[in-house]
Design an enzyme around this catalytic site. Structure first.
Site, PDB file in Angstrom:
ATOM      1  N   ASP A   1      -5.963  -6.654   5.041  1.00 26.72           N
ATOM      2  CA  ASP A   1      -5.382  -5.307   4.950  1.00 26.72           C
ATOM      3  C   ASP A   1      -5.402  -4.664   6.332  1.00 26.72           C
ATOM      4  O   ASP A   1      -6.478  -4.487   6.920  1.00 26.72           O
ATOM      5  CB  ASP A   1      -6.238  -4.491   3.960  1.00 26.72           C
ATOM      6  CG  ASP A   1      -5.719  -3.081   3.746  1.00 26.72           C
ATOM      7  OD1 ASP A   1      -4.644  -2.737   4.269  1.00 26.72           O
ATOM      8  OD2 ASP A   1      -6.422  -2.323   3.034  1.00 26.72           O
TER       9      ASP A   1
ATOM     10  N   HIS B   1      -1.350  -1.263  -4.167  1.00 27.54           N
ATOM     11  CA  HIS B   1      -2.622  -1.004  -3.481  1.00 27.54           C
ATOM     12  C   HIS B   1      -2.737   0.496  -3.228  1.00 27.54           C
ATOM     13  O   HIS B   1      -1.861   1.097  -2.611  1.00 27.54           O
ATOM     14  CB  HIS B   1      -2.611  -1.784  -2.162  1.00 27.54           C
ATOM     15  CG  HIS B   1      -3.842  -1.699  -1.335  1.00 27.54           C
ATOM     16  ND1 HIS B   1      -4.911  -2.553  -1.476  1.00 27.54           N
ATOM     17  CD2 HIS B   1      -4.174  -0.877  -0.306  1.00 27.54           C
ATOM     18  CE1 HIS B   1      -5.843  -2.272  -0.583  1.00 27.54           C
ATOM     19  NE2 HIS B   1      -5.433  -1.247   0.140  1.00 27.54           N
TER      20      HIS B   1
ATOM     21  N   MET C   1      -9.481   7.580   0.114  1.00 21.37           N
ATOM     22  CA  MET C   1     -10.229   7.969   1.330  1.00 21.37           C
ATOM     23  C   MET C   1     -10.842   9.347   1.128  1.00 21.37           C
ATOM     24  O   MET C   1     -10.193  10.251   0.597  1.00 21.37           O
ATOM     25  CB  MET C   1      -9.272   8.014   2.519  1.00 21.37           C
ATOM     26  CG  MET C   1      -8.538   6.707   2.762  1.00 21.37           C
ATOM     27  SD  MET C   1      -7.570   6.803   4.270  1.00 21.37           S
ATOM     28  CE  MET C   1      -6.715   5.238   4.257  1.00 21.37           C
TER      29      MET C   1
ATOM     30  N   MET D   1     -10.849  -6.395   6.437  1.00 24.97           N
ATOM     31  CA  MET D   1      -9.989  -5.411   7.104  1.00 24.97           C
ATOM     32  C   MET D   1      -9.530  -5.974   8.444  1.00 24.97           C
ATOM     33  O   MET D   1     -10.351  -6.470   9.229  1.00 24.97           O
ATOM     34  CB  MET D   1     -10.752  -4.103   7.346  1.00 24.97           C
ATOM     35  CG  MET D   1     -11.083  -3.297   6.104  1.00 24.97           C
ATOM     36  SD  MET D   1      -9.655  -2.794   5.127  1.00 24.97           S
ATOM     37  CE  MET D   1      -8.675  -1.859   6.304  1.00 24.97           C
TER      38      MET D   1
ATOM     39  N   HIS E   1      -8.591   0.557  -3.422  1.00 23.02           N
ATOM     40  CA  HIS E   1      -9.394   0.266  -2.226  1.00 23.02           C
ATOM     41  C   HIS E   1     -10.177   1.531  -1.896  1.00 23.02           C
ATOM     42  O   HIS E   1      -9.620   2.495  -1.375  1.00 23.02           O
ATOM     43  CB  HIS E   1      -8.446  -0.145  -1.078  1.00 23.02           C
ATOM     44  CG  HIS E   1      -9.136  -0.388   0.225  1.00 23.02           C
ATOM     45  ND1 HIS E   1      -8.454  -0.552   1.406  1.00 23.02           N
ATOM     46  CD2 HIS E   1     -10.457  -0.507   0.552  1.00 23.02           C
ATOM     47  CE1 HIS E   1      -9.310  -0.754   2.389  1.00 23.02           C
ATOM     48  NE2 HIS E   1     -10.531  -0.714   1.901  1.00 23.02           N
TER      49      HIS E   1
ATOM     50  N   ASP F   1      -5.050   3.411  -1.570  1.00 26.34           N
ATOM     51  CA  ASP F   1      -6.116   3.649  -0.597  1.00 26.34           C
ATOM     52  C   ASP F   1      -6.797   4.983  -0.884  1.00 26.34           C
ATOM     53  O   ASP F   1      -6.227   6.044  -0.667  1.00 26.34           O
ATOM     54  CB  ASP F   1      -5.530   3.648   0.821  1.00 26.34           C
ATOM     55  CG  ASP F   1      -5.142   2.252   1.260  1.00 26.34           C
ATOM     56  OD1 ASP F   1      -6.029   1.372   1.272  1.00 26.34           O
ATOM     57  OD2 ASP F   1      -3.962   2.024   1.572  1.00 26.34           O
TER      58      ASP F   1
ATOM     59  N   MET G   1     -12.365   3.679   0.151  1.00 20.26           N
ATOM     60  CA  MET G   1     -12.949   3.927   1.480  1.00 20.26           C
ATOM     61  C   MET G   1     -13.718   5.237   1.373  1.00 20.26           C
ATOM     62  O   MET G   1     -13.308   6.285   1.882  1.00 20.26           O
ATOM     63  CB  MET G   1     -11.831   3.983   2.530  1.00 20.26           C
ATOM     64  CG  MET G   1     -11.304   2.602   2.876  1.00 20.26           C
ATOM     65  SD  MET G   1      -9.689   2.648   3.654  1.00 20.26           S
ATOM     66  CE  MET G   1      -8.657   2.761   2.193  1.00 20.26           C
TER      67      MET G   1
ATOM     68  N   SER H   1       0.846  -1.195   0.000  1.00 20.60           N
ATOM     69  CA  SER H   1       0.000   0.000   0.000  1.00 20.60           C
ATOM     70  C   SER H   1       0.881   1.245   0.000  1.00 20.60           C
ATOM     71  O   SER H   1       1.736   1.407   0.877  1.00 20.60           O
ATOM     72  CB  SER H   1      -0.880   0.010   1.250  1.00 20.60           C
ATOM     73  OG  SER H   1      -1.388   1.323   1.450  1.00 20.60           O
TER      74      SER H   1
HETATM   75  C1  DX5 Z   1      -5.966   1.341   6.042  1.00 26.26           C
HETATM   76  C2  DX5 Z   1      -5.580   1.015   4.624  1.00 26.26           C
HETATM   77  C3  DX5 Z   1      -4.393   0.130   4.489  1.00 26.26           C
HETATM   78  C4  DX5 Z   1      -3.118   0.700   5.061  1.00 26.26           C
HETATM   79  C5  DX5 Z   1      -2.391  -0.456   5.649  1.00 26.26           C
HETATM   80  O1  DX5 Z   1      -7.243   1.903   6.046  1.00 26.26           O
HETATM   81  O2  DX5 Z   1      -6.657   0.386   3.950  1.00 26.26           O
HETATM   82  O3  DX5 Z   1      -4.209  -0.270   3.148  1.00 26.26           O
HETATM   83  O4  DX5 Z   1      -2.285   1.308   4.135  1.00 26.26           O
HETATM   84  O5  DX5 Z   1      -1.258   0.028   6.294  1.00 26.26           O
HETATM   85  P1  DX5 Z   1      -0.441  -0.888   7.296  1.00 26.26           P
HETATM   86  O6  DX5 Z   1       0.049  -2.058   6.519  1.00 26.26           O
HETATM   87  O7  DX5 Z   1       0.642   0.006   7.770  1.00 26.26           O
HETATM   88  O8  DX5 Z   1      -1.399  -1.295   8.388  1.00 26.26           O
HETATM   89 ZN    ZN Z   2      -6.242  -0.528   1.964  1.00 25.92          ZN
END
Ligand code: DX5
Ligand code: ZN
Length: 250
Positions: free
Chosen positions: A197, A55, A59, A159, A88, A57, A90, A32
């Protein structure tokens, strides 16, 4: 990019080539970029040539209390790397916004079931557009109500932290859900990918692989390592060892 399983070479061109990921592909590592240097993202992705996916993220500051990337960033990253992009989402109103991420070049799009009004329709739309469709569950969301949806999905994301931030501690309480999800997939004869994740590291990846996960997102573990690509290889080795040790019993 190193020599790899054949599917990897076609992954990011799925939309153009119509290629599929039908054959089993085994353990996959998906760094990620949430934990990468945002000012150097192109270069950061260049540090993980052995990864299977990148990956991203997304948000929106509503579904989670953090704000990151939109379709423009996916488009720029997809242009920059040979790795397929795993988006991903969110975000609230996933039904309205997911299409833009496929159009931007994501080869896999994950929506949160908590943010989708019509998950079956949404998964079908994502697939119709030519991307892999994936559905994510927050730690408090059970898998059982979605048993009948599994055949509509290419991947389920469980998650293992509350979504929103990198660098959080892995939640062991999610392990039974990983086992339950894999059992439901087996019950229906599905080879759906099962992604985890949050808090995935050399300390936690084996537990997830033993429980039946086969796609591993790792942010801080990879990008805080001196050699991110070596960490990808180490994580893969650990997960493969754990998954082989439980063998057919999963
Ligand atoms: C959290 C994200 C993850 C995040 C994971 O909401 O969806 O993808 O980057 O980071 P680590 O591996 O540091 O927990
Ligand atoms: Zn993620």
């Amino acid at each position: 990019m190193p020599e790899a399983a054949p599917w990897r070479c076609v992954g990011h061109t799925t939309r153009e080539s119509g290629a599929s990921y039908d054959q089993p592909v085994g353990i996959q590592i998906t760094p990620s970029i949430l934990s990468a240097d945002f000012a150097e993202l192109g270069a950061e992705i260049g540090r993980i040539p052995g990864a299977d996916w990148v990956h991203v993220d997304v948000m929106d500051n509503h579904f989670v209390p953090n704000l990151t990337f939109g379709p423009g960033m996916i488009e720029a990253l997809a242009r920059r790397t040979e790795l397929p992009v795993d988006a991903h989402l969110m975000i609230t109103e996933a039904d309205r916004h997911a299409a833009a991420y496929v159009e931007a070049g994501a080869a896999s799009v994950t929506f949160h079931v908590e943010a989708a009004a019509a998950p079956v329709r949404l998964a079908r739309e994502i697939r119709k557009q030519g991307a892999r469709a994936s559905m994510a569950l927050k730690p408090a969301t059970p898998i059982e109500p979605y048993e009948d949806l599994l055949a509509e999905l290419d991947m389920v994301l469980i998650m293992t932290v509350e979504p929103g931030f990198g660098g959080q501690q892995f939640l062991d309480l999610c392990l039974p859900k990983i086992r339950a999800a894999r059992a439901l997939m087996k019950k229906h004869g599905l080879e759906t990918w099962l992604q985890v994740d949050g808090g995935i590291s050399m300390e936690t990846i084996e537990r997830c692989a033993e429980a039946g996960a086969d796609v591993f997102v790792a942010g801080s573990a990879v990008f805080s390592a001196d050699d991110p690509d070596a960490m990808v290889a180490s994580l893969r080795e650990k997960a493969e060892g754990a998954s082989q040790s439980v063998g057919q019993s999963l």
